[in-house]
Design a protein around this motif. Structure first.
Motif, mmCIF file in Angstrom:
data_model
loop_
_atom_site.group_PDB
_atom_site.id
_atom_site.type_symbol
_atom_site.label_atom_id
_atom_site.label_comp_id
_atom_site.label_asym_id
_atom_site.label_seq_id
_atom_site.Cartn_x
_atom_site.Cartn_y
_atom_site.Cartn_z
ATOM 1 N N CYS A 6 0.723 -1.041 0.366
ATOM 2 C CA CYS A 6 0.333 -0.146 0.199
ATOM 3 C C CYS A 6 1.157 1.582 0.173
ATOM 4 O O CYS A 6 0.868 2.146 -0.513
ATOM 5 N N LEU A 7 1.552 1.497 0.580
ATOM 6 C CA LEU A 7 2.828 1.950 1.041
ATOM 7 C C LEU A 7 3.344 2.521 -0.164
ATOM 8 O O LEU A 7 3.712 3.445 -0.957
ATOM 9 N N ASP A 8 3.706 1.491 -1.046
ATOM 10 C CA ASP A 8 4.705 1.965 -2.163
ATOM 11 C C ASP A 8 3.351 1.954 -3.033
ATOM 12 O O ASP A 8 3.983 3.580 -4.430
ATOM 13 N N LEU A 9 2.499 2.006 -3.718
ATOM 14 C CA LEU A 9 0.884 2.583 -4.226
ATOM 15 C C LEU A 9 0.648 3.878 -3.850
ATOM 16 O O LEU A 9 0.472 4.529 -5.061
ATOM 17 N N LEU A 10 1.256 3.903 -3.106
ATOM 18 C CA LEU A 10 0.566 5.552 -2.660
ATOM 19 C C LEU A 10 1.679 6.581 -2.785
ATOM 20 O O LEU A 10 1.680 7.348 -3.339
ATOM 21 N N LEU A 11 2.694 6.435 -2.462
ATOM 22 C CA LEU A 11 4.090 6.778 -3.182
ATOM 23 C C LEU A 11 4.058 6.777 -4.933
ATOM 24 O O LEU A 11 4.845 7.831 -5.335
ATOM 25 N N ARG A 12 3.597 5.760 -5.309
ATOM 26 C CA ARG A 12 3.550 6.219 -7.059
ATOM 27 C C ARG A 12 2.351 7.306 -7.099
ATOM 28 O O ARG A 12 3.169 8.057 -7.901
ATOM 29 N N ALA A 309 4.983 10.158 5.489
ATOM 30 C CA ALA A 309 7.012 10.029 6.479
ATOM 31 C C ALA A 309 5.835 8.941 7.468
ATOM 32 O O ALA A 309 6.658 8.166 7.821
ATOM 33 N N THR A 310 4.826 9.141 7.920
ATOM 34 C CA THR A 310 4.191 8.776 8.790
ATOM 35 C C THR A 310 4.043 7.247 8.613
ATOM 36 O O THR A 310 4.179 6.236 9.536
ATOM 37 N N LEU A 311 3.405 7.213 8.150
ATOM 38 C CA LEU A 311 3.008 5.813 6.661
ATOM 39 C C LEU A 311 4.443 4.882 6.857
ATOM 40 O O LEU A 311 4.616 3.384 7.143
ATOM 41 N N ARG A 312 5.871 5.538 6.300
ATOM 42 C CA ARG A 312 6.604 4.902 6.426
ATOM 43 C C ARG A 312 7.481 3.877 8.189
ATOM 44 O O ARG A 312 8.210 3.320 7.782
ATOM 45 N N ALA A 313 7.053 5.471 8.596
ATOM 46 C CA ALA A 313 7.692 4.826 9.853
ATOM 47 C C ALA A 313 6.062 4.451 10.803
ATOM 48 O O ALA A 313 7.236 2.810 11.450
ATOM 49 N N ARG A 314 5.659 3.690 10.343
ATOM 50 C CA ARG A 314 4.653 2.821 10.823
ATOM 51 C C ARG A 314 4.069 1.946 9.911
ATOM 52 O O ARG A 314 2.352 3.219 10.124
ATOM 53 N N PRO A 315 3.631 1.752 8.725
ATOM 54 C CA PRO A 315 2.931 1.395 7.556
ATOM 55 C C PRO A 315 1.612 1.167 8.162
ATOM 56 O O PRO A 315 1.498 0.289 9.147
ATOM 57 N N ILE A 316 0.293 1.338 7.333
ATOM 58 C CA ILE A 316 -0.967 0.949 7.546
ATOM 59 C C ILE A 316 -1.376 0.007 6.097
ATOM 60 O O ILE A 316 -1.503 0.726 4.624
#
Length: 337
Positions: A6-12, A309-316
């Protein structure tokens, strides 16, 4: 989908956002008609953010207009205090079709959406609903992206819709709005720290001044959906002393100040800082170079970076959010046609 996926998709998606904004800015050449009269603006979920921003921008120029909650259209009698209707709905969700039932009651109507009208689509399909709205006289304004499904949080569609709403309301502001794509690119490239205190999550509140708080709903909703938090309040900076301070003074609290260059908020925010206890309170000031409610775009861009930055530190896992299927009783109430 895992939290890291999810984090990778959000970053893209965030990486593609400046180009999407640039394309929308280049293609959008529609403005409210001169006889728009009183403008009623509505939207739900993340689409409520662009709707409230557009209402705030109209208010700054003295043009009559107001945000109207979508539930007001769940009636046989439409609101009688509007000449023009503007509906924001990225995917033309079922409940966003309630206002479209009342299109004949308005002199003009605009639907800002990512859905392209298709009269041949099946009954109940969003494309068919958009085509029916167009046939009923609405101007369907299609904006990017074509699809942003898969995650609870949407970051591209709301920003692009907000830009479309600003151009629709304030065509004379094109020179200032031309910088919006680069603001998002700059924010994503700049370092950002997680929204933590001492490595821990804490309640978050937004602080603004004047009537700008009326424009900030979408900023709070981004944190609600992106971090699965209770909706952060939006406090007027002077009102912090009239209740909010007492509610959090003895516990941890993150306060995000949404500064505007032309609001002269410096002394007020310095006074706010003096009321906080650094050991348990974190004050984060986000300045904007854009005037008035247009500051929303820079604030939105900076919140994207802080959220990432928050999701990188604590992914959801934003693809498997709580209540995903339980919401059907409130989400799909409008008739298919």
């Amino acid at each position: 989908m895992s939290a890291l996926t999810c984090l990778d998709l959000l970053l893209r998606r965030l990486g593609a956002l400046p180009a999407q904004l640039d394309a929308a800015f280049a293609d959008f050449d529609v403005s409210l008609p001169r006889d728009a009269g009183r403008v009623l603006i509505t939207g739900a979920g993340m689409s409520e953010g662009p709707a409230r921003l557009m209402a705030a921008l109209l208010a700054e120029t003295g043009q009559p207009g107001a945000f109207v909650p979508m539930s007001e259209f769940v009636t046989d009698t439409p609101p009688r205090d509007g000449d023009t209707l503007v509906v924001f709905s990225q995917g033309l969700s079922p409940n966003a079709r309630f206002p479209l039932i009342h299109l004949p009651a308005f002199r003009h109507a605009f639907l800002v959406t990512s859905v392209r009208p298709d009269p041949a689509a099946p009954a109940g399909d969003a494309r068919r609903a958009a085509a029916e709205a167009e046939r009923s006289g609405a101007h369907v304004l299609c904006v990017p992206p074509e699809d942003e499904s898969g995650l609870l949080l949407r970051v591209v569609g709301p920003a692009v819709a907000a830009l479309a709403g600003a151009l629709l309301a304030l065509p004379h502001a094109r020179p200032q709005l031309a910088s919006v794509p680069s603001l998002y690119a700059e924010a994503l490239a700049a370092p950002a720290e997680p929204l933590f205190i001492g490595g821990r999550s804490a309640p978050i509140a937004l602080v603004a001044s004047g009537r700008y708080a009326n424009a900030c709903h979408g900023l709070a909703w981004k944190l609600l959906e992106g971090l699965l938090l209770p909706a952060p309040p939006v406090w007027d900076v002077l009102q912090v002393a009239h209740g909010p301070l007492q509610s959090f003074y003895e516990r941890e609290q993150i306060v995000i100040a949404l500064e505007r260059k032309d609001a002269r908020e410096g002394p007020l925010l310095e006074s706010l800082a003096q009321t906080l206890v650094p050991s348990r309170h974190r004050l984060l000031r986000i300045p904007s170079r854009l005037p008035g409610a247009l500051a929303w775009f820079e604030h939105d861009a900076r919140l994207d970076a802080l959220l990432l930055a928050t999701l990188r530190a604590r992914p959801i896992d934003l693809a498997a959010w709580p209540g995903r299927r339980a919401d059907k009783f409130l989400y799909a109430l409008a008739p298919a046609s």
